[in-house]
Scaffold this active site. Sequence first.
Site, mmCIF file in Angstrom:
data_model
loop_
_atom_site.group_PDB
_atom_site.id
_atom_site.type_symbol
_atom_site.label_atom_id
_atom_site.label_comp_id
_atom_site.label_asym_id
_atom_site.label_seq_id
_atom_site.Cartn_x
_atom_site.Cartn_y
_atom_site.Cartn_z
ATOM 1 N NE ARG A 142 63.577 15.387 -11.314
ATOM 2 C CZ ARG A 142 63.515 15.368 -9.804
ATOM 3 N NH1 ARG A 142 63.290 14.274 -9.272
ATOM 4 N NH2 ARG A 142 64.361 16.074 -9.081
ATOM 5 C CB CYS A 146 68.234 9.858 -9.298
ATOM 6 S SG CYS A 146 67.564 11.564 -9.246
ATOM 7 C CB CYS A 157 55.182 -2.211 -7.439
ATOM 8 S SG CYS A 157 55.677 -2.192 -5.655
ATOM 9 C CB CYS A 208 57.281 -2.144 -10.775
ATOM 10 S SG CYS A 208 59.095 -2.106 -10.812
ATOM 11 C CB CYS A 217 68.545 11.946 -5.237
ATOM 12 S SG CYS A 217 66.988 11.387 -4.706
#
Length: 407
Positions: A272, A109, A69, A72, A142
């Site tokens: 968010r 998270c 990606c 990232c 999460c």
Amino acid sequence: MDLLNTLVDKGLRRELPTREEALAVLATSDDDLLDVVAAAGKVRRHWFGRRVKLNYLVNLKSGLCPEDCSYCSQRLGSKADILKYTWLKPDEASKAAAAGLAGGAKRVCLVASGRGPTDRDVDRVSDTIRTIKEQNEHVEVCACLGLLSDGQAERLREAGADAYNHNLNTSEGTYADITTTHTYADRVDTVQKAHAAGLSACSGLIAGMGESDDDLVDVVFSLRELDPDSVPVNFLIPFEGTPLAKEWNLTPQRCLRILAMVRFVCPDVEVRIAGGREVHLRTMQPLALHLANSIFLGDYLTSEGQAGKADLEMIADAGFEVEGAGEVTLPEHRVEAAGGCGSVCGSHEGCGSHEGAEAHGHDGADVCGHEGGGVCGTAAAPAVQEARTDLVAVRRRGAGTDLAPNA
């Protein structure tokens, strides 16, 4: 402005705007920006009042991801000088989570780099979830572990997970330009697996990767169709050592227009502001609270955020209040549809197996209802702003270190 009045009416009825209307929001001028914020703010307050939900990230496993990606810092081949460590033990993760909860966070998270979890990884994270829930009453958890295989979402749910995050990140048409080691369809499949398992689905996007207005509208309309409870909006953090290090395409005004468009398209979901808000919104962050009802507290996966104390002061000074542990985030009709789960999660820097950035035409030539006319979707790309590399700080504290976290 007729456009904004129409969008407010549709937002209060949960009615989907047209593509032309969504594109017109992105094409509004800076002179109209406060009107756009005020209009989207009416929709935000209708569904969420003045509450701001705080979320806290714990990076369970950092760096060395096999996926490519482009956004990232943990990607295959990344030269970014980030923290690299293997899985945190359950008690280490719980200690990190407790710091965020003490700072006012309602949700934790749990994120791990990698393509997706093995069954052993799911066992490991399940133990961590149980430990956190045993030690912290009322916490929402999460998980964000990448692409899920059959049955893994169900096992996380059984362990006590409330939600699962996996971001679409960009439009289907441009996805292959950003990532080649997995597909857009893979990401959609994982969100659907989480939803089917009874987890609160969370999926969002990354803006600032060179995408067009059409691309942004494409991905947000796709998210509306997937119907997650939460949509995190990430703004690319251009890490040195990654392919997108030179992509400084965002201004604070552009970020606010993107958030407003997301709110109009997804009026009753948790929107968010995730990774990159400090880098790109800067002193305009308080205005963004009129559009989004959720933020991350403190640091992100591999980059530092502003001080947790500053986050709390910003919320209070802007006239908002932190959502309490006993309050349900989502409107009643969404809670009932989800079988009683009113929770939500998501993050730019990674959710989706790694840092989502610290973690994209329509036919015809209809004229938009914004000042100055203009054809929908034909707005010129914003001028590239000067790189603010001074605002990108690699995380050196918290999870995976011996230093106290920022919460």
